[in-house]
Design a protein around this motif. Sequence first.
Motif, PDB file in Angstrom:
ATOM      1  N   ILE A 102       2.653  -5.277   3.340  1.00 42.74           N
ATOM      2  CA  ILE A 102       1.595  -4.716   2.491  1.00 42.74           C
ATOM      3  C   ILE A 102       2.185  -4.179   1.195  1.00 42.74           C
ATOM      4  N   LYS A 103       3.328  -3.524   1.297  1.00 42.02           N
ATOM      5  CA  LYS A 103       3.991  -2.975   0.105  1.00 42.02           C
ATOM      6  C   LYS A 103       4.387  -4.098  -0.860  1.00 42.02           C
ATOM      7  N   LYS A 104       4.935  -5.189  -0.329  1.00 47.86           N
ATOM      8  CA  LYS A 104       5.337  -6.312  -1.179  1.00 47.86           C
ATOM      9  C   LYS A 104       4.130  -6.977  -1.831  1.00 47.86           C
ATOM     10  N   ILE A 105       3.038  -7.091  -1.085  1.00 49.21           N
ATOM     11  CA  ILE A 105       1.831  -7.715  -1.633  1.00 49.21           C
ATOM     12  C   ILE A 105       1.245  -6.853  -2.733  1.00 49.21           C
ATOM     13  N   GLU A 106       1.162  -5.542  -2.493  1.00 52.00           N
ATOM     14  CA  GLU A 106       0.598  -4.642  -3.500  1.00 52.00           C
ATOM     15  C   GLU A 106       1.448  -4.579  -4.763  1.00 52.00           C
TER      16      GLU A 106
END
Length: 158
Positions: A102-106
Amino acid sequence: MRCEICGKPISGKPIRTKVDGAVLDTCKECSKLGRIQKAPPQRQIKRKTAKKQSTQKYQRKRDEPSEEIVENFGNICKQARESKGWSREQLGEKIQEKVSVIKKIESGKMTPELNLAYKFEKTLNIKIIEKVDNLDLEQFKTSSSGGLTLGSIVKIKK
């Protein structure tokens, strides 16, 4: 044909033998040095049917619009998550995904696969997947005087 171990001529059909991880065509005597391999069963394909089906699949796929993820998907996901007051951990539990993903996508470092993008859309009630119509390149070939260029077919997003 010659035995790949001893080099003697093989009369008849060679025996496929696995010796120290290598599969070799051997004579009857050298086949005792390893494990005899069974030939994989050969599948018969009905050429007319297979060709017709593959053509139909290609036709349908080319005519249907494809789906792509919008450019600023990371910002959209982050804003939607924050507007709901959820942490990354909470969102991860809801869509069954790791917090690091999720962190990488955001942050935009990773583009999600379509199935993950669907999870984001459904959970956060957002739209990050768009349908893109496939272009017919033939119309550009005939209308362009100097030939087909990349600028002739690219759609510029603003």
